[in-house]
Write an enzyme that holds these catalytic residues in place. Sequence first.
Site, PDB file in Angstrom:
ATOM      1  CB  CYS A 281      -0.328  -5.957   0.780  1.00  0.00           C
ATOM      2  SG  CYS A 281       0.026  -7.593   0.181  1.00  0.00           S
TER       3      CYS A 281
ATOM      4  CG  HIS B 168      -0.692  -5.090   4.768  1.00  0.00           C
ATOM      5  ND1 HIS B 168      -1.657  -6.015   4.468  1.00  0.00           N
ATOM      6  CD2 HIS B 168       0.495  -5.631   4.394  1.00  0.00           C
ATOM      7  CE1 HIS B 168      -1.067  -7.079   3.945  1.00  0.00           C
ATOM      8  NE2 HIS B 168       0.226  -6.873   3.890  1.00  0.00           N
TER       9      HIS B 168
ATOM     10  CD  GLN C 261       6.142  -5.137   8.606  1.00  0.00           C
ATOM     11  OE1 GLN C 261       7.269  -5.404   9.009  1.00  0.00           O
ATOM     12  NE2 GLN C 261       5.531  -5.848   7.684  1.00  0.00           N
TER      13      GLN C 261
ATOM     14  CG  ASP D 227      -0.979  -3.563  10.826  1.00  0.00           C
ATOM     15  OD1 ASP D 227      -0.422  -4.472  11.467  1.00  0.00           O
ATOM     16  OD2 ASP D 227      -0.917  -3.476   9.587  1.00  0.00           O
TER      17      ASP D 227
END
Lengths: 142, 420
Positions: free
Chosen positions: B367, B124, B204, B201
């Site tokens: 994104c 992202h 999600q 990250d």
Amino acid sequence: MAERTFYNEVLTDHNLHPDNKYQLKDPNRVKEGVNPSCGDDIILQLKYNDGIIEEASFVGEGCAISQASADIMINLVIGKTKEEALKLSDIFLRMIKGEASDEEIEELEEGGALKDISHMPARVKCAVLGWRTLDEILNEDE
Amino acid sequence: MGYTFTKEENDRIRASFPLLANRDIIYMDNAATTQKPVEVMEAWRKYYEHDNANPFRGVYGLSVDATDAYEDSRKQVADFIGAASSGEIVFTRNASESVNLLAASLCEQILEQGDEIIVSIAEHHSNFLPWQQAAKRYGAKVVFFECEEDGSFRAEKLKSLINDKTKILAITHLSNVLGRVNDIKEFARICHENDVLISVDGAQSVPHIPVNVKELDVDFLQFSGHKMLAPMGIGVLYGKEKLLDKMPPYMYGGEMIETVTRENATYAELPHKFEAGTVNVGGAVALAAAVRYYNELGFETIMNRERALTKAAMEKMKSIDGIKILGSDDPKEHEGIITFITDGVHPHDVAAIMDAEGVCVRAGHHCAQPLLQYLYDIREKKYAGGISTTRVSLAFYNTMEEVERMAEAVAKIRPEMGII
């Protein structure tokens, strides 16, 4: 439920089978119009002499609304003077805001097929991309 | 075979989500943000009705209550992801702010001219641009870790990218475009063997699969509250204590100091040195309530439902002419995220037509422009909309009926646009 879809036949037809989507030979006015947030990207090409749009075409990528709107616009403005074209553009932009009269919308001929975009704020930028680019091109210094 | 969706379970879950009853829509943009359960909204309200004051500063009881509410929330979040202590949980506004904080502070501490940061191609923008900018600032280089066509990342490829100059690997746990879970545990092992830090990250993954930072042995993890049932405006940066300890503050101001003189200052203990200014206590309390909601419903139920929904959705979508799903063919590799191309129709038209059918989905580049450009280049070459795609993203509160209606809407797209 959200607004019913407005993808009418006029719009889908101009999207799938555009009349004016091709490289113009020797254009003297060329301008790119972009909607960065959604990726619509058109290049408007004109043969513009003595204040008259003699020929016009576009190339590019984008959603059906941006593509069909640009195609319909070009059909309308070929052969028109700068003033006539800017007047049509003004009517179109007001139509999208829901401010044009029925008589005015009639002047836009097939452009009237995009009238319902006024209910779709997220798509307004797509519909006006071609017209906005035309305004810019015509208002460039002679 | 498969998971049985009982009416009782559907009703019980959906009773917690008033928006789903208040609006006549099918909400399938859960990877962008989830809807909020009453349990979370009530916790927020209760905090402001009973315990609100500026935390840390006051001597009076109410301020102490506010401090306790905040720190107790931090503890619950720490436990949820298996952090060793509360000090490893820094509250931020969202995952983007977490990465910005981390990239700015960590790179100031360790990055030197000529160093390299490996970033996966699937990131992202929020886990890419902060590293790109930090690299520019310190004369370092960003190296891309590319995936295979199905979205998988190979450990061998990672090994080949690491050299003496490599300092950091930034990679997503679960791609917001392809839905694939990466083998973070293995990547962490490879990184640590080579003295490379790994930052993950989790925006999600944390909302959809159990995530345990100790088990994965990641150095840093970021996620957003709003993608996991909590309000917008609260997010988390997890970092190993020994690493956070050495990093300089990112923002300066109130509450993050120990002492301040005319010339200098010393900074508070972890995690407060990274939390300048008055903090979002209501958001933290609500995030803790979201964590409790997850724990009570349980990841087993959540994953059973999401995987069954994903499988059904993919099967139905695959049978529709002109629909192509990006990434793996296997629903198990999607975790609720189904990104697709509709032959001949621009994704914005796809999303508009689906909206007219009451189905909320995302259209665009999600994104993640480098990934979509990469996938476009290696496979798709040409389709309406260029690199843009449409994404259906499911959550446990979706139902099989909704999946059916979504698929019916997808089936209408091409006929509606005059393509048979």
